[in-house]
Design a protein around this motif. Structure first.
Motif, PDB file in Angstrom:
ATOM      1  N   LYS A   1       0.633  -1.338  -0.036  1.00 42.88           N
ATOM      2  CA  LYS A   1       0.056   0.001   0.034  1.00 42.88           C
ATOM      3  C   LYS A   1       0.741   1.358   0.087  1.00 42.88           C
ATOM      4  O   LYS A   1       0.266   2.366  -0.372  1.00 42.88           O
ATOM      5  CB  LYS A   1      -1.136   0.016   1.201  1.00 42.88           C
ATOM      6  CG  LYS A   1      -2.094  -1.180   1.053  1.00 42.88           C
ATOM      7  CD  LYS A   1      -2.769  -1.138   0.024  1.00 42.88           C
ATOM      8  CE  LYS A   1      -3.703  -2.282  -0.237  1.00 42.88           C
ATOM      9  NZ  LYS A   1      -4.461  -2.460  -1.374  1.00 42.88           N
TER      10      LYS A   1
ATOM     11  N   SER B   1     -12.562   5.480  -0.723  1.00 43.05           N
ATOM     12  CA  SER B   1     -11.164   5.265  -0.727  1.00 43.05           C
ATOM     13  C   SER B   1     -10.584   6.592  -0.471  1.00 43.05           C
ATOM     14  O   SER B   1     -10.414   7.368  -1.540  1.00 43.05           O
ATOM     15  CB  SER B   1     -10.936   4.577  -2.137  1.00 43.05           C
ATOM     16  OG  SER B   1      -9.267   4.332  -2.060  1.00 43.05           O
TER      17      SER B   1
ATOM     18  N   SER C   1      -6.894   8.980   1.752  1.00 35.55           N
ATOM     19  CA  SER C   1      -5.950   8.629   2.416  1.00 35.55           C
ATOM     20  C   SER C   1      -5.394  10.021   2.989  1.00 35.55           C
ATOM     21  O   SER C   1      -6.050  10.930   2.882  1.00 35.55           O
ATOM     22  CB  SER C   1      -4.741   8.335   1.333  1.00 35.55           C
ATOM     23  OG  SER C   1      -4.638   9.510   0.571  1.00 35.55           O
TER      24      SER C   1
ATOM     25  N   HIS D   1      -6.524  11.302  -2.678  1.00 33.68           N
ATOM     26  CA  HIS D   1      -5.360  11.912  -1.925  1.00 33.68           C
ATOM     27  C   HIS D   1      -5.371  13.134  -1.339  1.00 33.68           C
ATOM     28  O   HIS D   1      -5.795  14.237  -1.953  1.00 33.68           O
ATOM     29  CB  HIS D   1      -4.409  11.793  -3.162  1.00 33.68           C
ATOM     30  CG  HIS D   1      -3.932  10.569  -3.732  1.00 33.68           C
ATOM     31  ND1 HIS D   1      -3.376   9.568  -3.043  1.00 33.68           N
ATOM     32  CD2 HIS D   1      -4.201  10.169  -4.804  1.00 33.68           C
ATOM     33  CE1 HIS D   1      -3.064   8.672  -3.907  1.00 33.68           C
ATOM     34  NE2 HIS D   1      -3.903   8.766  -4.902  1.00 33.68           N
TER      35      HIS D   1
ATOM     36  N   LYS E   1      -4.064   4.991   4.657  1.00 32.16           N
ATOM     37  CA  LYS E   1      -5.214   4.950   3.560  1.00 32.16           C
ATOM     38  C   LYS E   1      -6.106   4.151   4.268  1.00 32.16           C
ATOM     39  O   LYS E   1      -5.988   3.036   5.096  1.00 32.16           O
ATOM     40  CB  LYS E   1      -4.312   4.178   2.601  1.00 32.16           C
ATOM     41  CG  LYS E   1      -3.306   4.717   1.924  1.00 32.16           C
ATOM     42  CD  LYS E   1      -2.756   4.145   0.515  1.00 32.16           C
ATOM     43  CE  LYS E   1      -1.786   4.755  -0.113  1.00 32.16           C
ATOM     44  NZ  LYS E   1      -1.122   4.179  -1.285  1.00 32.16           N
TER      45      LYS E   1
END
Length: 428
Positions: free
Chosen positions: A196, A320, A322, A426, A365
């Motif tokens: 990852k 998803s 991070s 991100h 993450k």
């Protein structure tokens, strides 16, 4: 299929560099120390409650760090592992002395009038034993490693303590061959985080003498799975004027929930197989700030104690996200200053070398989706039948929310975050 909460890592990298005008007369290469396996400490009884003494401090630090991030982060996604941060800096504190040590203790909210320093490290020792138990149903791995330049000789007591209390491996390498050292460290991180985090360490300065890493990897499966055919496109309202399209999962079942009327929010607990659970906090529109202001150990403890089972139509977005954080900058604002300056005192860590922390980073993450393996639900089937007399309550996570991942065996917050936009992957 069981729905999986797929959480990957966190990790902290501390670059410790030598201060100028040092005595480099000691060229002895520190031999690689073999880490103590958890099996080597089988004499520690399972019912040992050493970890419970540090649980309140770890929780308080989690909320303090969260609030520091929100103060400067604005309206962004947040995701980090408070336990990884606490563990890494508690381990580093073994080599700290004088004001450097007291600032670290204060930042990590350890009160030495209530517990002895030895008890702090014994708490983390037992916590690591419990978290890394191979017989648990959840996939959870946490570990530490010191990468040490061959020019640096560490104090033997520091080495013994980080190995004994934190099961840390000590690896000696030639930091002068910076490219090879960087590649070796990155490969280690990649392996421990199941790929990852790749090329996390972008450079290695010539005066770096030690790098401390801590990693956490977690993968859990819901006790009550979502079905992929129930997932639909839906709107997620980032704020009052903007929305984004998300894949919204749906499940109608029995959940432990609580309505906090004072703070105007819903709390939903979603259990995993293997004694872990996610706590999702959904503020009413316009109530996020007051919920965040109230994020304290007592508040969350009261929420968890007030949970009651009820049939719920639950909507939760696939996501998803991070997080990437400059811990040095955040800690400076939290009162930790000496550690990063020429006033640093790590005389308990190294011989004949003055050290300070030059860089501290943290990355994490999170991925929530329906992927998983086939398995039967545990007790939730019976409870769902019991609740049939109640009409389902709809709780829809279609606006910013807060989440925490608890390890119930140790009552520890593994991960914590805020989802503002589920489709932004991100976030710095």
């Amino acid at each position: 299929m069981k729905s999986a909460l797929y959480l990957c890592l966190l990790l902290v990298v501390l670059q410790v560099q030598a201060l100028p005008k040092l005595n480099h007369s000691n060229k002895h290469k520190h031999e690689r120390e073999q880490p103590h396996s958890l099996g080597d400490h089988s004499h520690v009884e399972h019912e040992n409650s050493a970890h419970m003494k540090i649980t309140p401090s770890n929780a308080e630090f989690a909320f303090r760090f969260y609030k520091q991030v929100t103060e400067e982060g604005g309206n962004k996604n947040i995701f980090f592992s408070p336990l990884s941060l606490s563990t890494a800096f508690a381990m580093l504190s073994l080599g700290a002395r004088s004001n450097t040590l007291s600032q670290l203790h204060k930042c990590l909210t350890f009160n030495l009038t209530e517990m002895e320093e030895q008890e702090i490290h014994e708490g983390f020792q037992h916590l690591l034993q419990l978290l890394n138990d191979p017989h648990r149903k959840i996939q959870l791995n946490m570990g530490n490693t010191l990468f040490i330049d061959e020019r640096l000789e560490l104090q033997q007591k520091f080495l013994d303590d980080v190995t004994n209390f934190y099961y840390s491996e000590a690896v000696s390498m030639d930091f002068q061959n910076s490219e090879h050292a960087r590649e070796e460290i990155n490969n280690y991180i990649k392996e421990k985080t199941h790929g990852k985090f790749v090329d996390l360490l972008d450079s290695l300065d010539e005066d770096v003498m030690m790098i401390l890493t801590n990693y956490v990897y977690f993968k859990g499966y819901w006790e009550e799975p979502f079905e992929s055919y129930d997932t639909r496109d839906d709107d997620f309202f980032v704020d009052a004027k903007h929305s984004v399209k998300v894949k919204m999962m749906y499940k109608s079942t029995y959940y432990n929930i609580h309505r906090d009327e004072k703070l105007s929010c819903w709390i939903v607990e979603m259990p995993y197989t293997g004694n872990a659970a996610a706590l999702f906090v959904l503020p009413d529109e316009g109530s996020m700030n007051q919920v965040e202001d109230a994020l304290l150990q007592d508040t969350v403890s009261n929420w968890r104690q007030s949970l009651e089972g009820r049939s719920v139509d639950l909507y939760l977005p696939k996501l998803s996200i991070s997080g990437s954080y400059d811990v040095k900058r955040l800690f400076l604002k939290m009162g930790v200053t000496d550690m990063f300056s020429n006033d640093a005192d790590f005389s308990g860590a190294a011989k004949n070398t003055l050290l300070k922390v030059s860089r501290a980073i943290h990355k994490a993450k999170l991925n929530i989706n329906e992927n998983g393996t086939e398995a039967a639900a545990v007790t939730m089937v019976e409870m769902k039948t019991f609740s049939a007399m109640f009409s389902p309550l709809e709780i829809k996570f279609n606006r910013p929310f807060v989440m925490m991942i608890f390890d119930k065996a140790t009552n520890s917050i593994l991960f914590m975050g805020k989802v503002v936009n589920p489709v932004l992957v991100h976030m710095e």
